[in-house]
Motif scaffolding. Sequence first.
Motif, PDB file in Angstrom:
ATOM      1  N   TRP A 162      81.734  55.346  88.420  1.00  0.00           N
ATOM      2  CA  TRP A 162      82.676  56.523  88.151  1.00  0.00           C
ATOM      3  C   TRP A 162      81.910  57.342  87.187  1.00  0.00           C
ATOM      4  O   TRP A 162      80.799  56.716  86.198  1.00  0.00           O
ATOM      5  N   ASP A 163      81.777  58.560  87.153  1.00  0.00           N
ATOM      6  CA  ASP A 163      81.822  59.061  86.632  1.00  0.00           C
ATOM      7  C   ASP A 163      82.491  60.963  86.853  1.00  0.00           C
ATOM      8  O   ASP A 163      83.342  60.904  86.962  1.00  0.00           O
ATOM      9  N   LEU A 164      81.800  61.945  85.628  1.00  0.00           N
ATOM     10  CA  LEU A 164      82.320  62.729  85.766  1.00  0.00           C
ATOM     11  C   LEU A 164      82.423  63.705  86.557  1.00  0.00           C
ATOM     12  O   LEU A 164      83.490  65.154  86.724  1.00  0.00           O
ATOM     13  N   ASN A 165      81.662  63.808  87.906  1.00  0.00           N
ATOM     14  CA  ASN A 165      82.147  64.782  88.631  1.00  0.00           C
ATOM     15  C   ASN A 165      82.816  64.700  89.619  1.00  0.00           C
ATOM     16  O   ASN A 165      83.282  63.285  89.369  1.00  0.00           O
ATOM     17  N   CYS A 166      83.296  65.728  90.274  1.00  0.00           N
ATOM     18  CA  CYS A 166      84.000  65.126  90.873  1.00  0.00           C
ATOM     19  C   CYS A 166      83.475  65.329  93.264  1.00  0.00           C
ATOM     20  O   CYS A 166      83.061  66.352  93.195  1.00  0.00           O
ATOM     21  N   TYR A 167      83.906  64.597  93.334  1.00  0.00           N
ATOM     22  CA  TYR A 167      83.400  64.148  94.992  1.00  0.00           C
ATOM     23  C   TYR A 167      84.075  64.465  95.710  1.00  0.00           C
ATOM     24  O   TYR A 167      83.977  63.775  97.063  1.00  0.00           O
ATOM     25  N   SER A 168      85.506  64.735  95.920  1.00  0.00           N
ATOM     26  CA  SER A 168      86.348  65.021  96.649  1.00  0.00           C
ATOM     27  C   SER A 168      86.355  65.870  97.233  1.00  0.00           C
ATOM     28  O   SER A 168      86.857  66.076  98.869  1.00  0.00           O
ATOM     29  N   ARG A 169      85.641  67.150  97.584  1.00  0.00           N
ATOM     30  CA  ARG A 169      85.499  68.338  98.211  1.00  0.00           C
ATOM     31  C   ARG A 169      84.299  68.433  98.925  1.00  0.00           C
ATOM     32  O   ARG A 169      83.170  68.866  97.950  1.00  0.00           O
ATOM     33  N   ARG A 291      90.614  61.057  95.409  1.00  0.00           N
ATOM     34  CA  ARG A 291      90.694  62.291  95.095  1.00  0.00           C
ATOM     35  C   ARG A 291      91.543  62.663  94.086  1.00  0.00           C
ATOM     36  O   ARG A 291      91.648  63.676  93.686  1.00  0.00           O
ATOM     37  N   ALA A 292      92.186  61.419  93.933  1.00  0.00           N
ATOM     38  CA  ALA A 292      93.778  61.000  93.006  1.00  0.00           C
ATOM     39  C   ALA A 292      92.626  61.842  91.291  1.00  0.00           C
ATOM     40  O   ALA A 292      93.139  62.449  90.991  1.00  0.00           O
ATOM     41  N   VAL A 293      91.805  60.812  91.282  1.00  0.00           N
ATOM     42  CA  VAL A 293      91.453  61.036  89.574  1.00  0.00           C
ATOM     43  C   VAL A 293      90.121  62.297  89.854  1.00  0.00           C
ATOM     44  O   VAL A 293      90.689  63.039  88.468  1.00  0.00           O
ATOM     45  N   CYS A 294      89.521  63.307  90.552  1.00  0.00           N
ATOM     46  CA  CYS A 294      89.055  64.600  90.126  1.00  0.00           C
ATOM     47  C   CYS A 294      90.429  65.556  89.796  1.00  0.00           C
ATOM     48  O   CYS A 294      90.020  66.313  89.364  1.00  0.00           O
ATOM     49  N   LYS A 295      91.598  65.448  90.566  1.00  0.00           N
ATOM     50  CA  LYS A 295      93.136  66.478  90.073  1.00  0.00           C
ATOM     51  C   LYS A 295      93.233  66.808  88.917  1.00  0.00           C
ATOM     52  O   LYS A 295      93.613  67.060  88.268  1.00  0.00           O
ATOM     53  N   TYR A 296      92.648  65.163  87.925  1.00  0.00           N
ATOM     54  CA  TYR A 296      92.924  64.936  86.557  1.00  0.00           C
ATOM     55  C   TYR A 296      91.924  65.436  85.471  1.00  0.00           C
ATOM     56  O   TYR A 296      92.080  65.748  84.373  1.00  0.00           O
ATOM     57  N   ARG A 297      90.658  65.910  86.464  1.00  0.00           N
ATOM     58  CA  ARG A 297      89.530  66.172  85.465  1.00  0.00           C
ATOM     59  C   ARG A 297      88.957  65.689  83.828  1.00  0.00           C
ATOM     60  O   ARG A 297      89.280  66.495  82.953  1.00  0.00           O
ATOM     61  N   ALA A 298      89.069  64.418  83.863  1.00  0.00           N
ATOM     62  CA  ALA A 298      88.653  64.114  82.876  1.00  0.00           C
ATOM     63  C   ALA A 298      87.458  64.789  82.050  1.00  0.00           C
ATOM     64  O   ALA A 298      86.432  65.034  83.031  1.00  0.00           O
ATOM     65  N   LYS A 299      87.229  64.521  80.829  1.00  0.00           N
ATOM     66  CA  LYS A 299      85.761  65.320  80.064  1.00  0.00           C
ATOM     67  C   LYS A 299      85.422  63.870  79.716  1.00  0.00           C
ATOM     68  O   LYS A 299      84.496  64.581  79.074  1.00  0.00           O
ATOM     69  N   ASN A 300      85.480  62.833  78.618  1.00  0.00           N
ATOM     70  CA  ASN A 300      84.961  61.702  78.314  1.00  0.00           C
ATOM     71  C   ASN A 300      85.287  60.500  79.062  1.00  0.00           C
ATOM     72  O   ASN A 300      86.612  60.494  80.557  1.00  0.00           O
ATOM     73  N   LEU A 301      84.480  59.706  79.115  1.00  0.00           N
ATOM     74  CA  LEU A 301      84.858  58.436  79.400  1.00  0.00           C
ATOM     75  C   LEU A 301      85.915  57.789  79.182  1.00  0.00           C
ATOM     76  O   LEU A 301      86.664  56.552  80.035  1.00  0.00           O
ATOM     77  N   THR A 302      86.692  57.558  77.848  1.00  0.00           N
ATOM     78  CA  THR A 302      87.134  57.259  77.268  1.00  0.00           C
ATOM     79  C   THR A 302      88.753  57.616  78.982  1.00  0.00           C
ATOM     80  O   THR A 302      89.747  56.788  79.012  1.00  0.00           O
ATOM     81  N   GLU A 303      88.879  59.171  78.880  1.00  0.00           N
ATOM     82  CA  GLU A 303      90.189  59.893  79.638  1.00  0.00           C
ATOM     83  C   GLU A 303      89.611  59.507  81.111  1.00  0.00           C
ATOM     84  O   GLU A 303      90.482  59.137  82.215  1.00  0.00           O
TER      85      GLU A 303
END
Length: 363
Positions: A162-169, A291-303
Motif C-alpha cells: 500500500w502507498d499514498l496513491n489512489c488507485y480506485s478511479r 476503494r474504501a482506503v482512498c476515501k480517507y486520503r492518508a497523508k503518511n504511512l502512520t495514517e
Amino acid sequence: YDTIVLFVYLYLLRPLAIVMHLSQSQRIEVAVLSKVGWSIAKLRKKFNVSTSTIQRCRRTPELSPRGPRRQATKVTSKIKRVERLLRYHPFASCAELAAKDKTLGCTSTVRSLLAKAGYKNWKRPLACKEQPDDAARRLRFANRALKLKKSTRWFFSDEKRWDLNCYSRQTQWAKNVKSVKKSVRLQFQVKLLVWVVIGVDAKGKVVKKIEFLEPKLNMNAERYRAVLEKHVVPVLKRKPTYRFQQDGASSHTAKDTQALLVKRRVSYEKEWPPRSPYLNPVENLFAIMSRAVCKYRAKNLTELRVVVQRVFDELPDSTVSGLVNSFNGRLRVVKGLHGEVPGRQPSLHARRGKKQEVRAEQE
C-alpha cells in the motif's frame, strides 16, 4: 318556452360544443391571426375553442401539448445537467451521478443519457504476460481441487503493498480518448506491506487475520514463518479438512517454510497455479479495501496503517464469507474455459504454445 330553450342553449349546450384541441394547420392559423392583431375573444368565436387553447397556440403553434418534441427538450436538459456534473466529477460512476442529482433518474437512465451524449467509460486495458503452460496448469489444478471432499475448508492468503496513491478511479467519462486526464501518482514512495488471510471454519465462523510489516522490509522466509506461527498455525493445526493456500513466492516455497507446515501438521496447497489472481478471493478483498482506503486520503504511512486496519476491521462477515464460498464457482468457470481466465484474452505466446501442444497430441 322560448326563454327556456334559449337558456339551455346558452348555458348548457354551447359550452359543451367547445373543442379543446386544434389541428396543426389551425394552430398555425391562430398564430398568424394573433400576430396580425386578432384578439383572443375573436379567435375563440372563429375556432370555437377555449381561451387556454388560444393562448397555448399563440405561444408555441408548432408544438402539441403532448407532442414528442417537448419530451425531447426534457432529455436535452437532462443531458446538459449530466455534462455539468461530469465537469466536476469525471471519474464518478452512473450510480454516483444519479445520487448527486436525483432529478436525473435511476442509474440506467443516467447510463442512457451518457450514451446519447456520446460518452463512453474508457479504461486502460491491462495485459498479463503468460507462459504457454499456464492454462494447462490452471486446468489441472481446477480438476484436482473440484475432486476434494465437500467438507474441505479453504483459507486464502496474499500480500499487498500500500502507498499514498489512489488507485480506485481508473475510468473517466469522455467523448474521445484525447480528453481523458492522466492519473498523477507519486513515485519512489516508501510502501506498507500487508499480509492477509481469510477463511470460514467448520462452524461457519469467519476467520480474517492481518499483519503489517515495517516499512522498507520485504517478506523473506524468516518473517513469513513468524507470520505463519502467529496467525495460521493456531487455526489450522491438526485439522486435515482445513487447506491453506499460498502462491509460489520464494518465501512461501522455501524448504524451511514447508518443513514448518509439515511439522505443525498444516494441510496446504503445494501446486498453486502461477499468474492466477482470478482464483484467489483475497484479490477481490484488496480491491474492496482499496476503494474504501482512498476515501480517507492518508497523508503518511502512520495514517495509512490506521486506515487499512480500520477498513479491514469494518469489513462485514457476509462479504468475506461470500468471497471464500465463491472459490468452487471460480474453479468451475476455469474448467469450462479450459484453463483460461474469464475477461482476459490469451496472449500470442500462450496461443502458440497451445497450438504446439495440440500438434504434439495429434502426432
